[in-house]
Motif scaffolding. Structure first.
Motif, PDB file in Angstrom:
ATOM      1  N   UNK A 147       0.807  -1.205   0.000  1.00  0.00           N
ATOM      2  CA  UNK A 147       0.000   0.000   0.000  1.00  0.00           C
ATOM      3  C   UNK A 147       0.846   1.264   0.000  1.00  0.00           C
ATOM      4  N   UNK A 148       1.886   1.275   0.819  1.00  0.00           N
ATOM      5  CA  UNK A 148       2.744   2.460   0.890  1.00  0.00           C
ATOM      6  C   UNK A 148       3.450   2.710  -0.437  1.00  0.00           C
ATOM      7  N   UNK A 149       3.822   1.630  -1.126  1.00  0.00           N
ATOM      8  CA  UNK A 149       4.565   1.779  -2.379  1.00  0.00           C
ATOM      9  C   UNK A 149       3.662   2.189  -3.536  1.00  0.00           C
ATOM     10  N   UNK A 150       2.405   1.702  -3.545  1.00  0.00           N
ATOM     11  CA  UNK A 150       1.550   1.903  -4.727  1.00  0.00           C
ATOM     12  C   UNK A 150       0.337   2.804  -4.462  1.00  0.00           C
ATOM     13  N   UNK A 151       0.319   3.465  -3.329  1.00  0.00           N
ATOM     14  CA  UNK A 151      -0.854   4.261  -2.977  1.00  0.00           C
ATOM     15  C   UNK A 151      -1.136   5.380  -3.981  1.00  0.00           C
ATOM     16  N   UNK A 152      -0.079   5.904  -4.631  1.00  0.00           N
ATOM     17  CA  UNK A 152      -0.276   7.015  -5.563  1.00  0.00           C
ATOM     18  C   UNK A 152       0.072   6.638  -6.994  1.00  0.00           C
ATOM     19  N   UNK A 153       0.253   5.353  -7.249  1.00  0.00           N
ATOM     20  CA  UNK A 153       0.638   4.931  -8.598  1.00  0.00           C
ATOM     21  C   UNK A 153      -0.550   5.132  -9.537  1.00  0.00           C
ATOM     22  N   UNK A 154      -0.365   5.867 -10.615  1.00  0.00           N
ATOM     23  CA  UNK A 154      -1.513   6.180 -11.494  1.00  0.00           C
ATOM     24  C   UNK A 154      -2.113   4.964 -12.188  1.00  0.00           C
ATOM     25  N   UNK A 155      -1.360   3.880 -12.309  1.00  0.00           N
ATOM     26  CA  UNK A 155      -1.883   2.693 -12.998  1.00  0.00           C
ATOM     27  C   UNK A 155      -2.643   1.752 -12.067  1.00  0.00           C
ATOM     28  N   UNK A 156      -2.525   1.947 -10.752  1.00  0.00           N
ATOM     29  CA  UNK A 156      -3.187   1.058  -9.787  1.00  0.00           C
ATOM     30  C   UNK A 156      -4.566   1.633  -9.464  1.00  0.00           C
ATOM     31  N   UNK A 157      -5.605   0.924  -9.895  1.00  0.00           N
ATOM     32  CA  UNK A 157      -6.967   1.437  -9.743  1.00  0.00           C
ATOM     33  C   UNK A 157      -7.776   0.691  -8.684  1.00  0.00           C
ATOM     34  N   UNK A 158      -7.180  -0.340  -8.078  1.00  0.00           N
ATOM     35  CA  UNK A 158      -7.919  -1.073  -7.059  1.00  0.00           C
ATOM     36  C   UNK A 158      -7.069  -2.152  -6.431  1.00  0.00           C
ATOM     37  N   UNK A 159      -7.624  -2.746  -5.368  1.00  0.00           N
ATOM     38  CA  UNK A 159      -6.939  -3.811  -4.627  1.00  0.00           C
ATOM     39  C   UNK A 159      -7.858  -5.014  -4.466  1.00  0.00           C
TER      40      UNK A 159
END
Length: 666
Positions: free
Chosen positions: A125-137
């Motif tokens: 979560x800390x690494x990808x919280x602001x990644x523009x390509x990650x739209x969900x978990x």
């Protein structure tokens, strides 16, 4: 409309990633699910995280307009983790440790495993919280998918005792609720309470351990709460790490060893994994439709299919290869029932590991062929239709009630080895389908006032407030269908001392004077307006109080006794179906029920194998999906529609559907 694939870049050379992404873009895919089984690659040693490969994969994919759902990898804990901490493995009902070598080899209640799961979720979560390509978990993967994952370890025993103390407060109240005076099973304290593992009277199946029914039911309820807590701790870890993307878990449709209504509260949207033909089962299209509706009913909103079958599937052997047109049909069925995203499993068949035989859009050689082209066509069609029907969705005037508490109870004591709660639900659902009527699946706790008809098969566990809710619903004009075994138990799984059908006796206007579980005897004939059928699992002998007979038994000592009754109550009616019926009789019976409830099917004389699903758009536009699940062409009589949207042609009086064909009418 979102179309995607489940992708495992870690299984392939980095040099292939660009080719895969370009092919995905070409066929219209816009999302992938990544990393849900990659813990050992994300964290090769404790506290040593390596996200570089995943960063690179996301960069390649996003360059082609493809975003990602990231999975927390807790369904496949690495060997180093399992070796380092004792007590993480789950334990079966015989006390045997389920060891390393597959997946899901952990206990939800292990404190060490909970800490490790929280850490990996927080790090991701800390690494990808602001990644523009990650739209969900996606949290974990398919809770409960192996051996039903019921664990009987010391952690589970500790948690069960804590859960019971919270529920009952005193051990005296627990003893009363379970009736532990039977066989001298009385407990003096919560510390004496056992988990329901293998005992003296048990056979080979852990599902049929012969423990106190109250103990068994509470253990399943506790298990659901334990799984929900495990889900929640990962969701919390992501949120505390600053993640604002929506969170889901991939459920398993008609699976009934966890209470999905409870689990769904912990996610932002529901997703599920849809396989119609694989090594272990070939599902009917009614199975799939019922699962879609159950998933939509969990939160009363649209859902994702996170794994949609895209090829032949199995581990040691394979199910049939989907015929040309079936992948398209199955995708359209999902969309018609409310899927807002379809993610195909998997992009490419894996060269190694347990699922070598679980084929994807591409075969092992990675060459695009018929399935690639069919799914690409489907992606374009669905995207176009979804734009035309923006904001529309399924509408129903009938509801089927699913109760996981009742499912649990029936699993322990099914009355008859031929009885299956899910199969009974499906028989009613498919009876409505054959009448061309869409049906919601919901909980007894949902608002029922918006429905003209509510069906509750084998609703044996019931509380007075539930019974009052149905009484009020019927008295105000609603129509209810109840079946055999309804009202037979209290909510704690004790048998009721009320005359059957217990708390439903008033609205049904009938008394069950006797019953027969048809275990060794011959089926009993049943005759009524639907013609002739037979009861092969169960028959209630009914004595009408205020009810009117609809169908009667036609043989054996039951000759002439009512089998199905209908009772006017207030402004509504309650039907009681005292036996199981064949598919044809069920279809005709429900046709009369629908007519009585004022529900008119959108199509008359719907051909067998054709499914009709009704929609409504925000502007009031009515839409009808017609899905031909047969391999041969059929003609469907339709009227009152102006246009067929796929072809763009004016609607005629008759619509011809090719084998596995689809029509969308408005």
């Amino acid at each position: 409309m979102i179309i995607g694939a489940d992708y495992y870049p870690e299984h392939w050379s980095v040099s292939r990633w660009e080719t895969d992404a370009a092919m995905m873009e070409e066929m219209g895919l816009t999302v992938v699910r990544l990393a849900e089984f990659s813990w050992s690659k994300l964290e090769p040693e404790e506290g040593n995280y390596d996200f570089s490969w995943l960063d690179e994969a996301l960069n390649v994919l996003s360059a082609h307009g493809i975003s990602a759902i990231l999975g927390t990898p807790t369904a496949a804990p690495p060997k180093w983790l399992m070796d380092k901490y004792e007590g993480m493995y789950s334990v079966d009902g015989y006390g045997r440790i389920r060891g390393f070598g597959s997946r899901r080899h952990y206990c939800f209640n292990s404190p060490d495993y909970q800490k490790a799961a929280r850490r990996i979720a927080a790090a991701l979560g800390a690494h990808y919280r602001a990644h523009p390509a990650v739209v969900g978990w996606q949290i974990d993967n398919e809770f409960g998918c192996h051996n039903d994952e019921v664990c009987f370890c010391g952690h589970c025993q500790r948690e069960f005792r804590r859960w019971l103390k919270s529920k009952y407060a005193t051990v005296e109240e627990l003893n009363r609720a379970w009736g532990t005076v039977f066989w001298s099973q009385t407990y003096r304290s919560f510390d004496e309470v056992i988990v329901p593992g293998y005992a003296q009277c048990d056979g080979e199946s852990t599902r049929n351990f012969c423990h106190n029914p109250g103990l068994l039911l509470d253990y399943m309820r506790c298990r659901t709460d334990n799984v929900a807590a495990f889900l929640d701790l990962q969701v919390k870890a992501l949120k505390e790490a600053g993640c604002s993307q929506p969170v889901t878990h991939n459920f398993m449709g008609n699976y009934d060893h966890l209470d999905y209504f409870k689990l769904a509260k912990g996610v932002d949207f529901v997703s599920w994994d849809n396989y119609l033909c694989h090594q272990w089962q070939q599902s009917s299209y009614g199975d799939a439709a019922l699962a879609h509706e159950t998933m939509r009913g969990l939160k009363q909103k649209k859902f994702w299919v996170m794994e949609q079958q895209s090829g032949p599937a199995g581990w040691s052997v394979m199910g049939d290869t989907p015929r040309p047109g079936q992948l398209r049909l199955w995708s359209w069925q999902a969309y018609a029932h409310g899927a807002q995203a379809i993610v195909y499993f998997r992009w490419r068949a894996c060269l190694f590991g347990t699922e070598q035989y679980w084929y994807g859009i591409l075969d092992h050689d990675g060459v695009p062929r018929r399935r690639y082209r069919e799914i690409g066509q489907t992606a374009k069609e669905l995207t176009r239709i979804d734009e035309m029907l923006a904001g529309g969705g399924p509408v129903s005037e009938a509801a089927l009630i699913k109760s996981y508490d009742n499912a649990f109870s029936h699993q322990f004591q099914p009355h008859n080895p031929k009885f299956d709660y899910n199969a009974l639900l499906r028989s009613y659902y498919e009876g409505l389908m054959q009448n061309g009527v869409s049906c919601d699946v919901c909980s007894i706790d949902d608002d029922l006032s918006r429905y003209k008809l509510v069906i509750l098969p084998a609703f044996q566990l019931v509380t007075p407030p539930m019974a009052k809710k149905l009484r009020d619903y019927v008295s105000r004009g609603g129509h209810v269908v109840l079946s055999f075994r309804s009202g037979a138990r209290e909510w704690n799984n004790q048998m009721t001392e009320r005359t059957l059908p217990g708390l439903f006796r008033e609205i049904t206007g009938v008394t069950v004077s006797e019953f027969n579980s048809i275990l060794y005897g011959d089926p009993i004939p049943v005759k009524g307006p639907f013609g002739k059928s037979e009861a092969s699992i169960w028959c209630d002998l009914l004595e009408p109080d205020t009810a009117k007979p609809y169908a009667v038994y036609g043989g054996d000592y039951c000759e002439g006794a009512p089998a199905v009754t209908v009772n006017a109550f207030g402004k509504g009616k309650a039907w009681y179906v005292g036996c199981d019926l064949g598919a044809d009789a069920m279809e005709l019976l429900l046709g009369d029920v629908l007519k009585d409830a004022g529900i008119t099917p959108p199509v008359s004389d719907l051909p067998k194998e054709v499914e009709a699903v009704s929609w409504e758009c925000p502007d009031g536009q009515k839409v009808l999906f017609l899905l031909n699940h047969g391999k041969d062409p059929v003609s469907v009589p339709v009227s009152g529609f102006s246009k067929e949207l796929l072809s763009g042609l004016p609607a005629a009086q008759t619509l011809t559907l090719e084998g596995y064909g689809i029509g969308v009418l408005t």
